[in-house]
Enzyme design. Structure first.
Site, PDB file in Angstrom:
ATOM      1  N   ARG A 194       8.268  84.058  60.635  1.00  0.00           N
ATOM      2  CA  ARG A 194       7.236  83.696  59.411  1.00  0.00           C
ATOM      3  C   ARG A 194       7.130  81.819  60.396  1.00  0.00           C
ATOM      4  O   ARG A 194       7.809  80.590  61.058  1.00  0.00           O
ATOM      5  CB  ARG A 194       8.701  82.860  58.312  1.00  0.00           C
ATOM      6  CG  ARG A 194       8.366  81.317  57.650  1.00  0.00           C
ATOM      7  CD  ARG A 194       8.758  81.084  56.523  1.00  0.00           C
ATOM      8  NE  ARG A 194       7.795  80.735  55.737  1.00  0.00           N
ATOM      9  CZ  ARG A 194       8.520  79.128  55.395  1.00  0.00           C
ATOM     10  NH1 ARG A 194       9.985  79.207  55.661  1.00  0.00           N
ATOM     11  NH2 ARG A 194       8.546  77.857  54.614  1.00  0.00           N
ATOM     12  N   ARG A 215      12.456  65.524  50.411  1.00  0.00           N
ATOM     13  CA  ARG A 215      11.175  65.591  51.212  1.00  0.00           C
ATOM     14  C   ARG A 215      10.834  64.730  49.318  1.00  0.00           C
ATOM     15  O   ARG A 215      11.906  65.610  48.855  1.00  0.00           O
ATOM     16  CB  ARG A 215      10.065  66.483  51.655  1.00  0.00           C
ATOM     17  CG  ARG A 215      10.161  67.100  52.766  1.00  0.00           C
ATOM     18  CD  ARG A 215       9.407  68.743  53.000  1.00  0.00           C
ATOM     19  NE  ARG A 215      10.618  69.388  52.986  1.00  0.00           N
ATOM     20  CZ  ARG A 215       9.914  70.512  52.835  1.00  0.00           C
ATOM     21  NH1 ARG A 215       8.854  70.858  53.592  1.00  0.00           N
ATOM     22  NH2 ARG A 215      10.511  71.324  52.960  1.00  0.00           N
TER      23      ARG A 215
END
Length: 404
Positions: A90, A239
């Site tokens: 990934r 975040r």
């Protein structure tokens, strides 16, 4: 030693964790899987799962490198290393260069590494995973599968920022992420809900330490919450998600923050962690909120508010909304987050079935809305690793090590 190299190993290096799965043939169930978590922390550990058995190995503060090397040693001990015919990795950000799964070599890896500024929490870990895996499994093909690929169908009106042409020409645009998960779940939703593959609209909420929501029309992404980097959009573990750029300018001027300082602030110190002052783990915050912790309560309220607002907004990118689908670690397991979010989506006509919602966790999939009228709400367990394995499988048989 295995006679044929038919297995696919999938490696998914995240910002603070590493997931892996080993697939034999086209069977969706992994024969061995696991997770290295809390990497870089004293409690870091590698968890290996085989059938119903689970083994936990302490990594004593080890990093991604430590976890990967220990995994490879375990595969060797089990006699599985030589059964591997391809490795799928990934990769979070492919920029506008990589629009589909790509065979990895030194040149491609260098290009991916150069894109790390767009995904500073992920691409460096992704690259490290590739390097270590190629050292141990250098004789089989390694394939990069990009989070951004699924979103290449987003129309120009949705991916374009309102900035001067010179920056748009330089590739500054919305790319979107979690594409492997969104693509997998979109296909599963068609089957689960009995939708017409060529005529349906979904909003998928992939919720975890990193979170994003995507509008999917007839199997294709048409709008999404994340942008140039995985920082834009929803409130995440560490975040910030959306924030007025003017607020960033203000912080920089007031505290004399550098660009790197601001990057760290918004990517690593904000989100649920910054809001709560306690943790970036949704499970911890749910428990703390239930006990009256004000920071945890605020963090959960802000997260849910932002999520519901994005789902509603993304629905406007569809001619109609058939369903809202929750996936990812939080989306699949937090009945609390799902209930609070759906309560804010009353204007869309979604009504929660509380009993069904309470029973959805640990990989269970199903409908959690109470009525057939209006859009459905559902929980679908994602399987990014299997989707990545499918992208890597066609490369099996290339560059097989010669005997002797």
């Amino acid at each position: 030693m295995a006679e044929a190299r038919t297995h696919v190993l999938v490696i998914n290096c995240g910002s603070s964790s590493l997931k892996f799965s080993l697939f034999a043939g086209t069977d969706r169930a992994a024969i061995l899987s696991g997770l290295a978590e809390n990497l870089g922390q004293p409690e870091s550990r590698l968890i290996l799962k085989e059938n119903d058995a689970k083994v936990t190995i302490a990594l004593d503060g080890g990093s991604h490198d430590t976890a990967l090397r220990r995994l490879m040693a375990d595969l060797q001990e089990r006699g599985l290393l030589d059964a591997i015919g391809a490795v799928g990795h990934r990769i979070v950000h492919g920029g506008d260069r990589f629009v589909k799964a790509t065979r990895l070599d030194a040149e491609v890896l260098a290009e991916i590494d150069a894109l790390s500024y767009l995904a500073p929490l992920h691409n460096p870990a992704n690259v490290l995973g590739v390097k270590v895996a190629m050292e141990v499994l250098g004789w089989v093909p390694h394939v990069a599968v990009f989070d951004t690929s699924f979103h290449m169908t987003i129309p120009q009106s949705a991916h374009t920022y309102a900035i001067p042409q010179e920056y748009r020409d330089a590739g500054v645009r919305r790319y979107g992420f979690h594409g492997t998960s969104h693509g997998f779940v979109a296909k599963e939703a068609v089957d689960l809900l009995g939708l017409d593959p060529k005529d349906h609209g979904l909003v998928i909420a992939h919720l975890g330490n990193g979170s994003s929501a995507t509008a999917v029309l007839n199997g294709e992404s048409v709008d999404t919450s994340m942008g140039l980097t995985p920082l834009e959009g929803l409130v995440m573990g560490t975040r910030s998600g959306d924030i007025d750029p003017g607020a960033i300018f203000h912080i920089a001027r007031q505290d004399k923050q550098s660009i790197d300082d601001l990057d760290t602030l918004l990517n690593r110190k904000s989100g649920l962690l910054g809001l709560s002052g306690l943790s970036n783990d949704c499970r911890t915050l749910e428990s703390a909120a239930a006990e009256g912790h004000e920071g945890a309560i605020l963090a959960m309220e802000v997260m849910v508010h932002r999520l519901a607002r994005y789902i509603g907004g993304l629905a406007t990118s569809l001619p109609r909304l058939d369903a809202v689908v929750f996936t990812g670690g939080i989306g699949e397991n937090s009945s609390f987050v799902r209930a609070k979010t759906i309560a804010r989506l009353a204007a869309l006509g979604i009504k929660l079935d509380e009993n069904a919602n309470g029973g959805m966790f640990g990989g269970r999939c199903g409908v959690i809305s109470a009525t057939a009228a209006g859009p459905a709400a559902a929980v679908i367990a994602t399987n990014e690793e299997w989707a990545i394995a499918n992208e890597a499988r066609p490369y099996i048989g290339q560059d097989i090590r010669k005997a002797g």
